[in-house]
Design an enzyme around this catalytic site. Structure first.
Site, mmCIF file in Angstrom:
data_model
loop_
_atom_site.group_PDB
_atom_site.id
_atom_site.type_symbol
_atom_site.label_atom_id
_atom_site.label_comp_id
_atom_site.label_asym_id
_atom_site.label_seq_id
_atom_site.Cartn_x
_atom_site.Cartn_y
_atom_site.Cartn_z
ATOM 1 N N ASP A 37 0.813 -1.207 0.000
ATOM 2 C CA ASP A 37 0.000 0.000 0.000
ATOM 3 C C ASP A 37 0.846 1.256 0.000
ATOM 4 O O ASP A 37 1.693 1.438 0.866
ATOM 5 C CB ASP A 37 -0.899 -0.034 1.244
ATOM 6 C CG ASP A 37 -1.833 1.153 1.333
ATOM 7 O OD1 ASP A 37 -2.020 1.845 0.324
ATOM 8 O OD2 ASP A 37 -2.371 1.394 2.427
ATOM 9 N N ASP B 237 -3.229 6.909 -5.107
ATOM 10 C CA ASP B 237 -3.337 5.891 -4.059
ATOM 11 C C ASP B 237 -3.629 4.531 -4.678
ATOM 12 O O ASP B 237 -4.653 4.354 -5.335
ATOM 13 C CB ASP B 237 -4.429 6.249 -3.069
ATOM 14 C CG ASP B 237 -4.463 5.310 -1.881
ATOM 15 O OD1 ASP B 237 -3.408 4.710 -1.568
ATOM 16 O OD2 ASP B 237 -5.530 5.164 -1.267
#
Length: 478
Positions: A137, A356
């Site tokens: 992530d 993201d």
């Protein structure tokens, strides 16, 4: 246990990477023949039958919204205790690099076949090295694995559990150390310290109810280079999570933290591989046999895309920290630049935009969303609108006979003139058999906008931390 704000990492919709390495090992500072280290990506989704798939989509959207709230909350509260970024870690080219022609390269696969909304990676941890499936992530600062450290507690009865007692390189960080008390404060280190040598503990709590509780340590991670050799990355900060709760976390063994901050895996890897990393996200509906790559260093795919590459500025540190921001000047639909207030794109005016990998859909601050959704809905008016609720998505329709050419094209314009033109399938998305939706969500203003991983799919993305620029080009990613 102290009360802390929500953690800087998330397990909602993330990337998961698969690293495959052979048995030849090189020390981290060794200069090796031409090669690179790359990770293959697989995205996980849900079942393919209609009703179940629609329900699964709703659940993924709920987690997406929870992740967005977490990111927004972290931004609001993070200004008073700003975490250290990588400004001094990657100051220029060639600092502490293994070799400018060497990269760290691993397969990436879509998470569709794993029942979660992330991309997944296998990483080798410990000595001797053991493989673990990690959620990767861009918004996560800590790399952690499911772990069994306390010998007094019952052992986890599953394969993907790290056993520190079996690793000769596992070293805990004392709770009495400055590292624990100061450096790891933003990673939710706890204040309890029964004896000075006791391990530094953490407690992550998430808005979706997930949690990870464990201790901080330093450990060796073994990584593959593209020339077939291996290298050992020593004293990498990891979390040893003894207690894990939440449905998303049950499918994996931990998280690979890639945020722009010193504690993250990026801090360790980027400074050794020319200050850059890249990935290419396959279609989010791809099965796990379709692979792309996560690379630290110079990607071999980059040379094939040179003619198509476009570059724009990366916004790092400050109000964006520890995320990866971009300078946007506007959005056009069907060739017409929309009337969106400039402050929507300005981090210091309550707005800003980040890239993201862990959020699936793209969130736009309300003033931008209102301008974008209108012309997109108008271009889809020939299709029958459906009343079936699909979470927070505003506009869904019967996709029988759908033609992407009917949709007005969306283009994101960057301040320096670069243009990002995603394919229609990246913002008009499949949610169930026969149903498509406009895959954009509105965020209450003032708020940050997020370019999610579906919008990023089928593009190569290179994050150059030394030069503070983002390169991108359309690609099949295979």
């Amino acid at each position: 246990m102290t009360n802390r704000l929500m953690p800087a990492m998330s397990f909602l919709l993330l990337l998961v990477f698969l690293v495959v390495v052979d048995d030849r090992v090189l020390p981290v500072r060794a200069v090796v023949p031409d090669g690179s280290m790359r990770f293959e990506l697989v995205r996980e989704h849900g079942p393919d039958n209609g009703g179940a798939e629609l329900q699964h989509t709703r659940e993924l959207l709920q987690r997406d919204v929870a992740r967005y709230r977490m990111i927004s909350q972290r931004r609001r509260v993070g200004q008073s205790a700003r975490r250290k970024t990588l400004e001094q870690e990657v100051p220029s080219r060639g600092i502490d690099c293994v070799n400018e022609t060497v990269s760290m390269d691993s397969p990436m696969i879509s998470g569709r076949d794993y029942g979660i909304g992330q991309y997944v990676v296998q990483v080798k941890v410990g000595t001797p090295p053991k493989k673990f499936r990690l959620i990767a992530d861009l918004g996560s600062e800590l790399t952690w694995v499911r772990c069994h450290y306390d010998q007094r507690r019952p052992r986890h009865r599953r394969h993907g559990v790290f056993l520190p007692a079996n690793s000769s390189t596992f070293t805990t960080i004392p709770c009495s150390s400055r590292t624990c008390k100061v450096d790891l404060m933003n990673l939710f280190s706890l204040t309890r310290c029964p004896i000075p040598s006791a391990p530094c503990a953490y407690d992550f709590r998430y808005l979706d109810g997930s949690a990870a509780v464990g201790i901080f340590a330093e450990e060796t991670i073994t990584a593959r280079l593209t020339n077939g050799h291996e290298m050992k990355m020593e004293k990498v900060l990891i979390g040893c999570s003894e207690s894990i709760r939440g449905p998303t976390l049950q499918a994996v063994d931990g998280v690979l933290g890639l945020a722009y901050t010193r504690p993250s895996f990026t801090a360790t890897a980027a400074r050794r591989f020319d200050g850059k990393f890249s990935y290419c996200l396959v279609d989010h509906l791809s099965h796990k046999n379709v692979r792309s790559h996560l690379t630290f260093g110079n990607s071999r795919g980059h040379s094939r895309l040179l003619a198509k590459m476009r570059y724009t500025n990366l916004v790092l540190g400050g109000a964006i920290s520890p995320l990866y921001g971009v300078d946007i000047s506007g959005i056009s639909i069907g060739g017409k630049l929309l009337d969106i207030p400039r402050q929507v794109w300005a981090p210091n005016s309550g707005g800003g935009v980040i890239m993201d990998s862990g959020t699936s859909l793209t969130f736009l601050a309300a003033p931008a969303y209102q301008q974008v959704i209108g012309p997109l809905k108008a271009s889809l008016s020939r299709y029958m609108r459906v009343n079936e609720s699909v979470g927070p998505m505003e506009y869904c329709f019967d996709s029988t006979g759908f033609e992407g050419s009917h949709v007005s094209r969306l283009v994101i314009h960057f301040e320096d003139g670069a243009r990002f033109e995603p394919p229609v399938k990246s913002y008009v998305i499949d949610v169930a058999p026969g149903i498509k939706c406009i895959g954009l969500l509105s965020a209450k203003w003032p708020s940050m906008s997020i370019i999610g991983n579906i919008m990023q799919q089928n593009h190569f993305w290179e994050f150059d931390l030394a030069e503070k620029k983002l390169g991108f080009a359309p690609s099949s990613c295979t």
